[in-house]
Write a protein that holds these residues in place. Structure first.
Motif, PDB file in Angstrom:
ATOM      1  N   TYR A  63     -28.617 -21.769 -30.429  1.00  0.00           N
ATOM      2  CA  TYR A  63     -28.476 -20.359 -30.779  1.00  0.00           C
ATOM      3  C   TYR A  63     -29.714 -19.869 -31.521  1.00  0.00           C
ATOM      4  O   TYR A  63     -30.212 -18.775 -31.255  1.00  0.00           O
ATOM      5  N   MET A  64     -30.208 -20.675 -32.454  1.00  0.00           N
ATOM      6  CA  MET A  64     -31.395 -20.291 -33.225  1.00  0.00           C
ATOM      7  C   MET A  64     -32.604 -20.125 -32.309  1.00  0.00           C
ATOM      8  O   MET A  64     -33.414 -19.222 -32.501  1.00  0.00           O
ATOM      9  N   GLU A  65     -32.740 -20.989 -31.321  1.00  0.00           N
ATOM     10  CA  GLU A  65     -33.896 -20.927 -30.431  1.00  0.00           C
ATOM     11  C   GLU A  65     -33.793 -19.807 -29.399  1.00  0.00           C
ATOM     12  O   GLU A  65     -34.803 -19.185 -29.058  1.00  0.00           O
ATOM     13  N   THR A  66     -32.602 -19.545 -28.899  1.00  0.00           N
ATOM     14  CA  THR A  66     -32.467 -18.542 -27.838  1.00  0.00           C
ATOM     15  C   THR A  66     -32.293 -17.125 -28.375  1.00  0.00           C
ATOM     16  O   THR A  66     -32.927 -16.198 -27.897  1.00  0.00           O
ATOM     17  N   GLU A  67     -31.436 -16.957 -29.382  1.00  0.00           N
ATOM     18  CA  GLU A  67     -31.126 -15.623 -29.892  1.00  0.00           C
ATOM     19  C   GLU A  67     -32.037 -15.170 -31.031  1.00  0.00           C
ATOM     20  O   GLU A  67     -32.097 -13.981 -31.338  1.00  0.00           O
ATOM     21  N   GLU A  68     -32.689 -16.104 -31.684  1.00  0.00           N
ATOM     22  CA  GLU A  68     -33.608 -15.830 -32.793  1.00  0.00           C
ATOM     23  C   GLU A  68     -33.012 -14.922 -33.874  1.00  0.00           C
ATOM     24  O   GLU A  68     -33.582 -13.903 -34.237  1.00  0.00           O
ATOM     25  N   PRO A  69     -31.863 -15.290 -34.441  1.00  0.00           N
ATOM     26  CA  PRO A  69     -31.273 -14.454 -35.495  1.00  0.00           C
ATOM     27  C   PRO A  69     -32.112 -14.443 -36.771  1.00  0.00           C
ATOM     28  O   PRO A  69     -31.973 -13.540 -37.593  1.00  0.00           O
ATOM     29  N   TYR A  70     -32.977 -15.427 -36.938  1.00  0.00           N
ATOM     30  CA  TYR A  70     -33.814 -15.530 -38.136  1.00  0.00           C
ATOM     31  C   TYR A  70     -34.828 -14.403 -38.234  1.00  0.00           C
ATOM     32  O   TYR A  70     -35.419 -14.195 -39.292  1.00  0.00           O
ATOM     33  N   ILE A  77     -25.951 -16.540 -44.588  1.00  0.00           N
ATOM     34  CA  ILE A  77     -25.135 -17.582 -43.964  1.00  0.00           C
ATOM     35  C   ILE A  77     -23.830 -16.998 -43.433  1.00  0.00           C
ATOM     36  O   ILE A  77     -23.308 -17.445 -42.416  1.00  0.00           O
ATOM     37  N   HIS A  78     -23.324 -15.955 -44.082  1.00  0.00           N
ATOM     38  CA  HIS A  78     -22.100 -15.296 -43.615  1.00  0.00           C
ATOM     39  C   HIS A  78     -22.340 -14.598 -42.276  1.00  0.00           C
ATOM     40  O   HIS A  78     -21.507 -14.682 -41.373  1.00  0.00           O
ATOM     41  N   LYS A  79     -23.470 -13.899 -42.148  1.00  0.00           N
ATOM     42  CA  LYS A  79     -23.793 -13.229 -40.882  1.00  0.00           C
ATOM     43  C   LYS A  79     -23.966 -14.249 -39.757  1.00  0.00           C
ATOM     44  O   LYS A  79     -23.499 -14.038 -38.641  1.00  0.00           O
ATOM     45  N   LEU A  80     -24.655 -15.346 -40.068  1.00  0.00           N
ATOM     46  CA  LEU A  80     -24.866 -16.381 -39.058  1.00  0.00           C
ATOM     47  C   LEU A  80     -23.533 -16.982 -38.627  1.00  0.00           C
ATOM     48  O   LEU A  80     -23.307 -17.213 -37.437  1.00  0.00           O
ATOM     49  N   ALA A  81     -22.650 -17.241 -39.565  1.00  0.00           N
ATOM     50  CA  ALA A  81     -21.329 -17.785 -39.238  1.00  0.00           C
ATOM     51  C   ALA A  81     -20.554 -16.812 -38.345  1.00  0.00           C
ATOM     52  O   ALA A  81     -19.912 -17.242 -37.376  1.00  0.00           O
ATOM     53  N   GLN A  83     -21.847 -14.582 -36.300  1.00  0.00           N
ATOM     54  CA  GLN A  83     -22.493 -14.555 -34.990  1.00  0.00           C
ATOM     55  C   GLN A  83     -22.117 -15.768 -34.144  1.00  0.00           C
ATOM     56  O   GLN A  83     -22.016 -15.670 -32.926  1.00  0.00           O
ATOM     57  N   LEU A  84     -21.923 -16.910 -34.791  1.00  0.00           N
ATOM     58  CA  LEU A  84     -21.572 -18.136 -34.083  1.00  0.00           C
ATOM     59  C   LEU A  84     -20.058 -18.326 -33.926  1.00  0.00           C
ATOM     60  O   LEU A  84     -19.610 -19.290 -33.315  1.00  0.00           O
ATOM     61  N   ASN A  85     -19.285 -17.422 -34.509  1.00  0.00           N
ATOM     62  CA  ASN A  85     -17.821 -17.526 -34.500  1.00  0.00           C
ATOM     63  C   ASN A  85     -17.352 -18.861 -35.083  1.00  0.00           C
ATOM     64  O   ASN A  85     -16.462 -19.512 -34.535  1.00  0.00           O
ATOM     65  N   LEU A  86     -17.995 -19.265 -36.157  1.00  0.00           N
ATOM     66  CA  LEU A  86     -17.620 -20.477 -36.878  1.00  0.00           C
ATOM     67  C   LEU A  86     -17.307 -20.096 -38.318  1.00  0.00           C
ATOM     68  O   LEU A  86     -17.872 -19.135 -38.837  1.00  0.00           O
ATOM     69  N   PRO A  87     -16.443 -20.845 -38.975  1.00  0.00           N
ATOM     70  CA  PRO A  87     -16.173 -20.550 -40.388  1.00  0.00           C
ATOM     71  C   PRO A  87     -17.421 -20.756 -41.244  1.00  0.00           C
ATOM     72  O   PRO A  87     -18.220 -21.662 -40.990  1.00  0.00           O
ATOM     73  N   PHE A  88     -17.550 -19.930 -42.245  1.00  0.00           N
ATOM     74  CA  PHE A  88     -18.693 -19.999 -43.165  1.00  0.00           C
ATOM     75  C   PHE A  88     -18.835 -21.395 -43.757  1.00  0.00           C
ATOM     76  O   PHE A  88     -19.921 -21.936 -43.862  1.00  0.00           O
TER      77      PHE A  88
END
Length: 164
Positions: A63-70, A77-81, A83-88
């Motif tokens: 996800y980090m390599e393809t979508e480049e959320p950084y 970390i909350h936004k990233l969680a 976006q990934l549909n994973l718990p914080f």
């Protein structure tokens, strides 16, 4: 004055006591969380949980390599969680305990890789260091220079001079 002072003192004491006994009222803190170390140690099926984390690490890195959320300078970390549909909590455990980095070090590593790619690309020769740091998600020069030097051993300007 004395009565007013006593009432004010009583009210402030009440607020302090309420915040001490019920912190979730003021900060949305769940005081029933277990320590991460205990969560990892008491996992009922350690092999299954390790496999789960390996899959989640691969998902996170892809996800980090393809979508480049950084590239979003306000990434948390909350936004990233979300976006990934994973718990914080899972993202936090994943980055801190299984990858072995702090969240911002993890994010900055991707930002610096992107900055290096921009600096090495001859088409970006006219971009200033300031433009590059904003393009890769940093908000100011000092953290960018610090992270860049930590990752490469050079400041961005030194790095650019060495590759030209």
């Amino acid at each position: 004055r004395i009565i007013l002072t006593l009432l004010l003192l009583g009210f402030l004491s009440w607020i302090v006591l309420k915040s001490m006994y019920y912190p979730e009222l003021f900060r949305s803190i769940d005081t029933k969380h277990l320590l991460v170390k205990k969560l990892i140690e008491t996992s009922p099926n350690k092999q299954t949980s390790d496999d789960k984390f390996v899959i989640q690490i691969e998902k996170l890195q892809k996800y980090m390599e393809t979508e480049e959320p950084y590239l979003d300078s306000s990434l948390t970390i909350h936004k990233l969680a979300n976006q990934l549909n994973l718990p914080f909590k899972d993202i936090s455990i994943l980055i801190n305990h299984h990858i072995g980095k702090h969240f911002f070090d993890f994010i900055n590593e991707y930002r610096i890789k992107k900055a290096i790619a921009l600096l090495e690309n001859p088409l970006n020769e006219k971009l200033t260091i300031l433009e590059i740091l904003y393009d890769v998600g940093f908000n100011s020069k000092s953290p960018f220079n610090t992270a860049f030097k930590k990752h490469t051993g050079f400041t961005p300007t030194q790095y650019r001079k060495n590759i030209l």
